[in-house]
Write a protein that holds these residues in place. Structure first.
Motif, PDB file in Angstrom:
ATOM      1  N   ASP A 421     -34.275 -16.406 -24.035  1.00 22.92           N
ATOM      2  CA  ASP A 421     -34.631 -15.161 -24.753  1.00 22.92           C
ATOM      3  C   ASP A 421     -35.878 -14.472 -24.188  1.00 22.92           C
ATOM      4  N   ALA A 422     -36.211 -14.771 -22.955  1.00 21.04           N
ATOM      5  CA  ALA A 422     -37.424 -14.174 -22.381  1.00 21.04           C
ATOM      6  C   ALA A 422     -37.152 -12.751 -21.903  1.00 21.04           C
ATOM      7  N   ASP A 423     -38.203 -11.932 -21.959  1.00 22.84           N
ATOM      8  CA  ASP A 423     -38.107 -10.570 -21.432  1.00 22.84           C
ATOM      9  C   ASP A 423     -38.441 -10.565 -19.943  1.00 22.84           C
ATOM     10  N   ALA A 424     -39.164 -11.583 -19.529  1.00 21.07           N
ATOM     11  CA  ALA A 424     -39.508 -11.680 -18.099  1.00 21.07           C
ATOM     12  C   ALA A 424     -39.894 -13.113 -17.770  1.00 21.07           C
ATOM     13  N   LEU A 442     -29.119 -18.619 -15.759  1.00 22.32           N
ATOM     14  CA  LEU A 442     -30.380 -17.989 -16.144  1.00 22.32           C
ATOM     15  C   LEU A 442     -30.132 -16.587 -16.699  1.00 22.32           C
ATOM     16  N   HIS A 443     -29.230 -15.897 -16.036  1.00 20.90           N
ATOM     17  CA  HIS A 443     -28.867 -14.540 -16.457  1.00 20.90           C
ATOM     18  C   HIS A 443     -28.382 -14.572 -17.906  1.00 20.90           C
ATOM     19  N   ALA A 444     -27.623 -15.623 -18.248  1.00 20.01           N
ATOM     20  CA  ALA A 444     -27.030 -15.708 -19.590  1.00 20.01           C
ATOM     21  C   ALA A 444     -28.079 -15.973 -20.674  1.00 20.01           C
ATOM     22  N   ARG A 448     -34.194  -9.874 -21.251  1.00 20.59           N
ATOM     23  CA  ARG A 448     -34.234  -8.856 -20.195  1.00 20.59           C
ATOM     24  C   ARG A 448     -34.444  -9.602 -18.884  1.00 20.59           C
ATOM     25  N   ARG A 449     -33.736  -9.203 -17.857  1.00 21.21           N
ATOM     26  CA  ARG A 449     -33.684 -10.072 -16.659  1.00 21.21           C
ATOM     27  C   ARG A 449     -34.681  -9.620 -15.602  1.00 21.21           C
ATOM     28  N   LEU A 450     -35.954  -9.704 -15.987  1.00 18.68           N
ATOM     29  CA  LEU A 450     -37.014  -9.309 -15.059  1.00 18.68           C
ATOM     30  C   LEU A 450     -37.673 -10.562 -14.482  1.00 18.68           C
ATOM     31  N   LEU A 464     -31.207  -9.578  -6.801  1.00 18.00           N
ATOM     32  CA  LEU A 464     -30.766  -8.225  -7.130  1.00 18.00           C
ATOM     33  C   LEU A 464     -29.242  -8.216  -7.281  1.00 18.00           C
ATOM     34  N   TRP A 465     -28.588  -8.923  -6.377  1.00 13.47           N
ATOM     35  CA  TRP A 465     -27.127  -9.004  -6.379  1.00 13.47           C
ATOM     36  C   TRP A 465     -26.614  -9.689  -7.657  1.00 13.47           C
ATOM     37  N   GLN A 466     -27.427 -10.675  -8.147  1.00 16.60           N
ATOM     38  CA  GLN A 466     -27.038 -11.411  -9.365  1.00 16.60           C
ATOM     39  C   GLN A 466     -27.365 -10.616 -10.636  1.00 16.60           C
ATOM     40  N   GLY A 467     -27.931  -9.431 -10.478  1.00 19.75           N
ATOM     41  CA  GLY A 467     -28.172  -8.587 -11.651  1.00 19.75           C
ATOM     42  C   GLY A 467     -29.558  -8.711 -12.261  1.00 19.75           C
ATOM     43  N   PHE A 468     -30.509  -9.262 -11.501  1.00 15.85           N
ATOM     44  CA  PHE A 468     -31.891  -9.349 -12.009  1.00 15.85           C
ATOM     45  C   PHE A 468     -32.708  -8.167 -11.507  1.00 15.85           C
TER      46      PHE A 468
END
Ligand code: NAD
Length: 475
Positions: A421-424, A442-444, A448-450, A464-468
């Motif tokens: 549940d982290a924002d970054a 980790l994405h799941a 927010r995925r910063l 970046l490719w993994q959506g972060f």
């Protein structure tokens, strides 16, 4: 050789164990009774790759023992290493109280045979002379006490008050039996995280001595190490110089390395503003032989048990002698603000940090150690907490040390748990395991995925490719 190591911390324990491994008979002494009991029971109190099996092996061989009193440790020594801490005082100078206590106690317990007393602690220039004086005072005090003891025995037997020897009224015992010693400077260059490797395969051995006899004793002490390296095809330079220069070599080495890091961080800060990538710049400049690639990684900056205090101490020494070391002070200044660059980056992206959940990956001041002394993570966790963020943290080895230090963060069981549940996430310490995580997992778990990569050690393209969202230093 009979060797005693005074102070069984990161340096003392590694030094003592490696000297035993080289065939010497080593006694490690520490005034921390609990530490000695743990070591005797086979518990190694610090994390350092390869150290634990080496300690166990040397204990089993009978060449390495641990004691908590000077009486047992000093009398038979032919070489005595001082490896106690020299932390910073509030004015930046080195706190020499541990060295002082060690030197006096050594003097009180020296045996009659010739012995070299070796300063391995990082000590201000001129400390060798001072240690020699303290040891002599210790010898005199011991002689005074021993001269007084028959009278004490008589007084006690007759029920009279025990006479106390008067200061300055020392009568030395048999003159021929007076301890005979030289003080040598032998600075230590091991790096936490590869301390055993560094101690057994050093780049150089630096000896500061003022008698030929002391140099010869040091040559004999290090002969097995030099031979071992020759057999492996490595030549280890044995640099003999005067004591003050040897003491300065240590400070100058650390100051230079810290300068390299602050330099590249300054370049990184300019890179960010002009659209250059510091990792590319480093690749380009590092190929110049005169510059080299080492210690040119932009990031959160340096911390740890040595650089901060050694730079402060060198600058303090300069001031004591009427010299303002403007370059060294700037190196420290750049580093102080660099530790908080990651927070500025968070603010730029999250706007409000208050109420957000921030994960810290890595707490130790560098990978390969559990040492939290002056770790940037402490300052970052403090600042984020003050700003109203919930801080969650994980380190592969430094969780116990972080708990003892009272880091202002909830300690979590792994990097995924920390990122829940982290924002970054802020990557603070570049442990290799952080570069090879299960990114979809980790994405799941993140809100927010910063990812703020404080050490430029993650694969930006992959993330970046993994959506972060990825944010490095100087890129
Ligand atoms: N840690 C490093 O990477 C490193 C590298 C090179 C040089 N150094 C220098 O080596 C010295 C020791 O550093 P460290 O990191 O090993 O410190 P440390 O704090 O890990 O260990 C110091 C030990 O000395 C013991 N001690 C204190 N007073 C004593 C006394 N009077 N008698 C016996 N033992 C005593 C303490 O209990 C402690 O166990 C410092 O001067 C440091 O600057 C450290």
């Amino acid at each position: 050789m009979q060797i005693t190591v005074v102070g069984t911390g990161y340096v003392g324990l590694v030094t003592g164990t490696c000297l035993a491994q080289l065939g010497h008979q080593v006694t490690c002494l520490d005034v921390d009774h609990a530490k000695i009991l743990a070591l005797r029971a086979g518990k190694v109190p610090i994390f350092e790759p390869g150290l634990e099996p080496l300690v166990h092996g040397q204990q089993a061989s009978g060449r390495l023992q641990f004691v908590d009193n000077y009486e047992d440790a000093v009398r038979r020594a032919e070489a005595l290493f001082i490896c106690v801490g020299t932390p910073s005082l509030p004015n930046g100078g080195a706190d020499m109280s541990y060295v002082e206590a060690a030197a006096r106690s050594i003097g009180e317990h020296l045996g009659p045979q010739y012995c070299v007393i070796i300063n391995k602690s990082t000590v201000p220039i001129g400390s060798g002379d001072w240690v020699g004086m303290l040891v002599r005072q210790g010898i005199t005090r011991a002689a005074a006490l021993s001269a007084a003891s028959p009278a004490r025995v008589m007084a006690e037997a007759e029920g009279r008050d025990t006479p106390t020897p008067k200061a300055g009224a020392a009568t030395l015992t048999t003159p021929g039996a007076r301890p005979d010693f030289d003080v040598v400077s032998n600075p230590e260059f091991l790096r936490e995280g590869s301390a055993v490797e560094d101690a057994l395969n050093p780049d150089r051995i630096v000896i500061g001595a003022d008698t030929e006899r002391a140099v010869e004793r040091m040559r004999a002490l290090y002969a097995p190490l030099l031979r071992r390296n020759e057999t492996l095809g490595r030549h280890v330079p044995f640099v003999v110089t005067d004591r003050a220069s040897a003491e300065m070599v240590k400070y100058a080495s650390n100051a230079f390395l810290a300068t390299k890091i602050s330099f590249i961080n300054e370049i990184a800060n300019i890179c960010e503003r002009v659209g250059a990538d510091v990792t590319e710049v480093t690749r380009g400049i590092g190929l110049d032989d005169r510059i080299g690639r080492a210690f040119l990684n932009a990031g959160i900056g340096w911390g740890g048990s040595c650089f901060p205090k050694d730079l402060a101490s060198l600058s303090h020494t300069g001031r004591e002698y009427g010299y303002e070391s403007r370059l060294l002070d700037a190196v420290v200044d750049v580093n102080d603000s660099q530790k908080l660059v990651v927070i500025r980056k968070l603010q730029e992206r999250l706007k409000l940090v208050k109420g957000k959940t921030i994960a810290l990956w890595g707490l130790a001041f560098k990978p390969g150690t559990d040492d939290m002394r002056d770790a940037p993570s402490l300052l970052i966790a403090d600042r984020l907490s003050e700003m109203g963020a919930a801080v969650r943290a994980y380190d592969p080895e430094a969780m116990d040390a972080a708990r003892r230090r009272g880091v202002r963060a909830e300690l979590c069981k792994d990097p995924y748990d920390a990122a829940q549940d982290a924002d970054a996430v802020i990557l603070v310490t570049e442990w290799s395991e952080f570069a090879a995580l299960d990114w979809p997992r980790l994405h799941a778990v993140m809100r927010r995925r910063l990812i703020v990569d404080g050490r430029n050690c993650l694969d930006r393209t992959l993330l970046l490719w993994q959506g972060f969202e990825y944010c490095g230093i100087g890129r």
